[in-house]
Design a protein around this motif. Sequence first.
Motif, short mmCIF file in Angstrom:
data_model
loop_
_atom_site.label_atom_id
_atom_site.label_comp_id
_atom_site.label_asym_id
_atom_site.label_seq_id
_atom_site.Cartn_x
_atom_site.Cartn_y
_atom_site.Cartn_z
N LEU A 1 14.43 3.11 -9.02
CA LEU A 1 13.61 2.41 -10.00
C LEU A 1 12.77 3.40 -10.82
CD1 LEU A 1 12.30 -0.64 -7.93
CD2 LEU A 1 13.69 -0.78 -9.99
N ALA A 2 12.20 4.38 -10.14
CA ALA A 2 11.36 5.35 -10.83
C ALA A 2 12.17 6.18 -11.82
CB ALA A 2 10.67 6.26 -9.81
N LEU A 3 13.36 6.61 -11.42
CA LEU A 3 14.21 7.37 -12.33
C LEU A 3 14.63 6.52 -13.53
CD1 LEU A 3 16.48 9.21 -9.74
CD2 LEU A 3 14.84 10.28 -11.28
N TYR A 4 14.91 5.26 -13.27
CA TYR A 4 15.31 4.35 -14.34
C TYR A 4 14.18 4.16 -15.35
CZ TYR A 4 16.60 -0.17 -16.44
OH TYR A 4 16.89 -1.19 -17.32
N ASP A 5 12.97 4.04 -14.85
CA ASP A 5 11.82 3.81 -15.74
C ASP A 5 11.42 5.08 -16.48
OD1 ASP A 5 9.56 1.88 -16.50
OD2 ASP A 5 8.46 3.65 -15.80
N ALA A 6 11.72 6.24 -15.91
CA ALA A 6 11.25 7.50 -16.51
C ALA A 6 11.91 7.80 -17.85
CB ALA A 6 11.51 8.66 -15.55
N GLY A 7 13.00 7.11 -18.18
CA GLY A 7 13.66 7.36 -19.45
C GLY A 7 12.92 6.76 -20.63
N ASP A 8 12.62 5.47 -20.57
CA ASP A 8 11.98 4.79 -21.70
C ASP A 8 11.10 3.63 -21.26
OD1 ASP A 8 13.89 3.07 -20.80
OD2 ASP A 8 14.96 2.87 -22.70
N ASN A 9 10.52 3.75 -20.05
CA ASN A 9 9.64 2.68 -19.53
C ASN A 9 10.34 1.33 -19.48
OD1 ASN A 9 6.48 3.96 -20.80
ND2 ASN A 9 7.38 4.13 -18.77
N ALA A 10 11.62 1.34 -19.04
CA ALA A 10 12.39 0.10 -19.04
C ALA A 10 11.78 -0.97 -18.15
CB ALA A 10 13.82 0.39 -18.58
N LEU A 11 11.11 -0.57 -17.07
CA LEU A 11 10.53 -1.57 -16.17
C LEU A 11 9.27 -2.20 -16.74
CD1 LEU A 11 10.94 0.14 -12.67
CD2 LEU A 11 12.36 -1.62 -13.71
N HIS A 12 8.71 -1.60 -17.81
CA HIS A 12 7.50 -2.16 -18.40
C HIS A 12 7.80 -3.24 -19.42
CE1 HIS A 12 5.86 1.54 -16.65
NE2 HIS A 12 4.67 0.99 -16.75
N ARG A 13 9.08 -3.39 -19.77
CA ARG A 13 9.42 -4.40 -20.76
C ARG A 13 9.32 -5.78 -20.15
NH1 ARG A 13 14.88 -1.76 -21.40
NH2 ARG A 13 14.43 0.32 -22.20
N ASP B 1 0.83 -1.21 0.00
CA ASP B 1 0.00 0.00 0.00
C ASP B 1 0.86 1.26 0.00
OD1 ASP B 1 -2.29 -1.47 -0.04
OD2 ASP B 1 -2.68 -1.33 2.12
N GLN B 2 1.98 1.22 0.73
CA GLN B 2 2.86 2.39 0.74
C GLN B 2 3.51 2.59 -0.63
OE1 GLN B 2 5.09 0.90 4.16
NE2 GLN B 2 4.67 2.82 5.25
N ILE B 3 3.92 1.49 -1.25
CA ILE B 3 4.53 1.60 -2.58
C ILE B 3 3.52 2.18 -3.57
CG2 ILE B 3 5.54 0.30 -4.50
CD1 ILE B 3 6.59 -1.72 -2.43
N ARG B 4 2.28 1.72 -3.52
CA ARG B 4 1.24 2.25 -4.42
C ARG B 4 1.04 3.75 -4.18
NH1 ARG B 4 -1.27 -2.83 -3.03
NH2 ARG B 4 -1.43 -4.18 -4.87
N ARG B 5 1.01 4.15 -2.92
CA ARG B 5 0.80 5.57 -2.62
C ARG B 5 1.98 6.40 -3.12
NH1 ARG B 5 -0.45 5.82 3.08
NH2 ARG B 5 -2.38 4.89 2.36
N TRP B 6 3.19 5.87 -2.94
CA TRP B 6 4.39 6.56 -3.42
C TRP B 6 4.32 6.72 -4.94
CZ3 TRP B 6 8.48 6.45 -6.67
CH2 TRP B 6 9.61 7.19 -6.35
N LEU B 7 3.95 5.65 -5.64
CA LEU B 7 3.85 5.70 -7.10
C LEU B 7 2.80 6.71 -7.56
CD1 LEU B 7 4.08 1.88 -7.94
CD2 LEU B 7 5.86 3.61 -8.24
N ALA B 8 1.70 6.82 -6.81
CA ALA B 8 0.66 7.78 -7.18
C ALA B 8 1.21 9.20 -7.14
CB ALA B 8 -0.55 7.63 -6.26
N VAL B 9 1.99 9.52 -6.11
CA VAL B 9 2.58 10.85 -6.02
C VAL B 9 3.57 11.08 -7.15
CG1 VAL B 9 3.98 12.38 -4.58
CG2 VAL B 9 2.25 10.92 -3.52
N TRP B 10 4.41 10.09 -7.41
CA TRP B 10 5.41 10.21 -8.48
C TRP B 10 4.74 10.43 -9.84
CZ3 TRP B 10 10.57 10.63 -9.18
CH2 TRP B 10 11.08 10.31 -10.44
#
Length: 988
Positions: A527-539, A481-490
């Motif tokens: 992780l968020a900074l890494y994904d913000a470039g080209d959605n690398a975590l979505h691959r 739940d904390q991770i989800r809330r953090w992601l919502a803010v990001w």
Amino acid sequence: MSFSDALTLLGTDPPAVAALDRALGGALNLATGGAGEGILRMADARGSVLSLGRGAVHGIGRSLGRAQGRAERTELLHAAHTVIVVLAWFQALEERRLPVALDDLQLTRAEQLALAGASPATGRGAAFARSLAAVDAPVPAPHQPYEAVTDRLGHWYEALSERFLDFAEGLRVWSARTDAERAEARRALRTDLPREAVREYETLYARLAQEAPEFGFWTTQVEHRATRAEVRRSLAGITELLAGLPGTARPATDVALALARAAEAVLARPVLDASSGPEGVRVPTLREIYLDPDFRVREVSGGGAPATEAWWQEAPVRRDLTGYLAGALTSAASAEAPVLVLGQPGAGKSVLTRVLAARLPSAGFLPVRVPLRDVRTEDDLQTQIEQAVRTATGERAAWPDLVRSAGGLVPVLLLDGFDELLQTTGVHHSDFLTRVARFQRREAEQHRTVRALVTSRIAVADRARYPEGLVALRLEPFHPDQIRRWLAVWNERNADLFASRGLRPLTWEAVERHRALAAQPLLLTMLALYDAGDNALHRDGDGPLDEAELYEELLVTFARREIDKTGPHHTTAFDDEARERAELELQRLSLVAFAVHNRRRQWVSAAELDEDLAALLGRTAVEASGFRTPLGGAEVALGRFFFVQRAQSVRDGHVLATYEFLHATFGEYLVVRLALHVLTGLLAHRPTLAAAESSVDDDLAYTLLSYAPLSSRQMMRFAGHMVGRIPAAERRRLARLLIDVLEQHGQRTHEPHRAYRPTRFPASPGLRTSARHGVYGANLVLVILLLKGSATARELFPSWNDHGSAWHRHALLWRSSFDEEQWTDFALSLTVRRTWGERGRELEIGLRTASPEPPAPEPPEPADMNWLYRYPRGNDGPGWSRTYWEELRHKLDVSAGTNDGVVRHAMDPVFARLGPAVTTFLTSPDGPATSLAHDVLELLLGAGELSPEEEGALRARIVRGLDGVPPEVRARIARVLRWEDGPPGSGA
């Protein structure tokens, strides 16, 4: 706090307090160091306590309204608690029917003196008087369940009632009652009165909690009125929970006001400087994205071991951090010992201190945040505080002046980075926590009450000495739940960026595979900074990133971005030349990491780094690579990475430009990365001719890896992940090569890169050559074990005839090369198993699991004397003995080490009285050989735990061994084992 002091603080008229004192025969006056006269009048005392106590509790609101600040308010709250403790007992006593009227309970002069505590235990009522006058009852604490407090208070009331009973039984009027009346009175006083007093206390406590919320925080009973979401973000609840200071409170002025402003400004800053992140990314501020972590909390007492997971299992996970901190900051205990905040790397310990500092001024506290990495370690605590104040405000202030300028604010020391202090200074600061507690006690004596909070990594928590009353708090990983809330803010913060580039927001589904990383706030940000470039975590991939892969991807990605910004435009996303340039950037950063690591501290000065690079690369190469004195090019190259910070700091009285990593784990990763890169590179430079096989050019590896071990838990985890990515065939080749290097380096007589001399302090002598040999050899063994999984001593030292002795001799060299903390880390990373092979005895060495919180070492397998003395396994021949038992004891003494000294101390009685039994050895068919002393202790200490068969075998071996020791030793053994008629079967 005495009862009379409490009443006076709460506004009770002094004449009324004096009247109560007279009713108690001067007990209150004596309890505070005065003189007492008169006779105790219990009925008058009861009436005064009830009247004055109820009046004080009823008027607590008015008293709090007159408070001039947080310190005075807290003192009034503790006074109110002292009053209700005494009042509850007297209210319960009022309800009891006793066979003796209170009017008749009058004391003689001797009894009065005992009651007042004028001399220890001179009368039967002395204990009751001391408890009543001084009120040394248990107090609530926010780390304890409310039930635990009331249980302890119940025992205190039982003791108080027992003392009152003991006092009453000594009076003449008591003996005039019948046996039945006295028995009923004893039952009422011992059982009913304490139980009823607790109920009265709970009622009074609840009433106080309505007047002052602090009483709720102390027992974690009061729920915050705000919503969970509001409470859980950026410690916002502390301001509301501790609000309510009167307008008459004295405001902070001068330096204290500047310090408070500096602390509050932090909330508006980004949680991380991500200038090396994807262009356009917006990092949320601390106010927006800091989520209050879950935690566990326990008092460290006795043999407490907060560095181990097992110790924490008894403490439940809590989610009320704001409530706990509000209680801790206003409790009496926190003025006597610091709170120790523990967490894994990246758990948010430092960020917690920054956010807490920002919230405290509006709650009546003056935060003084002291990053321990930025102050002179050789200075005392007060000087370090003054250094931190100047850094934060630009103003000089002596500590007493700062406290005076705080007005009604209570100072709170936030000492961040105790682990870094330990790692950079070793045992010299293992007493830091006790020194903080002494500082608090001194300040309390000067009426300058101060609270303190210290942060540290869990890994080094077992290396500190803990003052009495210290409470440890461990930050827990984020739950989903904390991770989800953090992601919502990001995602909300970066919605425009994602939309403009056609990127998807970072979702829980993309992060869930990496949950182990996302549970730590720093790694989640990465992780968020890494994904913000080209959605690398979505691959779609083969599986979740491990910790080392995340660091590699991030570092490489950021290096590539910097090259793209400064270099020519590339037609392809990333060509070979750019890849090579990125690798050079990371190697440059790795040399910075080694400069820090090999000095065993968290920073390196610009001058030191310049010297290191010139020694390793040559002055021309340094200048060509952008490094020049005074590192102007390096400042540009290093400063653009968000995980490298350039700072001005004061070391030994000089202002220096320094580099340090945003988090120590960045440096640790880069050290391991370059170490493996250099060692793997030896494969490419290995001579092809067999005749040259023995010569491997490992000069750079020796230079970098001969100053500090790689055996910290975090580095071993990184290394384990990275080694796992090397192809199996290459791992085997590299392991064989490093075994050759291990053999070769023992004959090293030259010193490569002589100008490379990293020392902890400029004036420190360089590491001894023998110590460098030891450190390098230990690092080679660690890497070999990582490559192979495990190895035998025969494999590690193939040229030795006695492989067990080879391991032992090298282990002695390693131990002498390390300090105690390094040796502990190294030893705890290994497992050793003694066994036999086709060619005799063998030693199998492996690695323990490098988890963040490894369990305590498993007990080693029982030592088999057959192995030590080179007999075959299961030797069933005759026993043997040696005469050098006295030499064993003497060698333990000569080493003068703590570990050997502890073992020698425990074994002194055995050496003194059973010495020859220590080196008298007995065999068992198909079993291990043991010493007679071992078997005697096993039988003596294992009684009741051994099976009949085990006990019988032990007794039989002992009887056999008695023939090999002198008569006086036989007699002592028989006496110890209570064989009054001689050993069984001896015919005595």
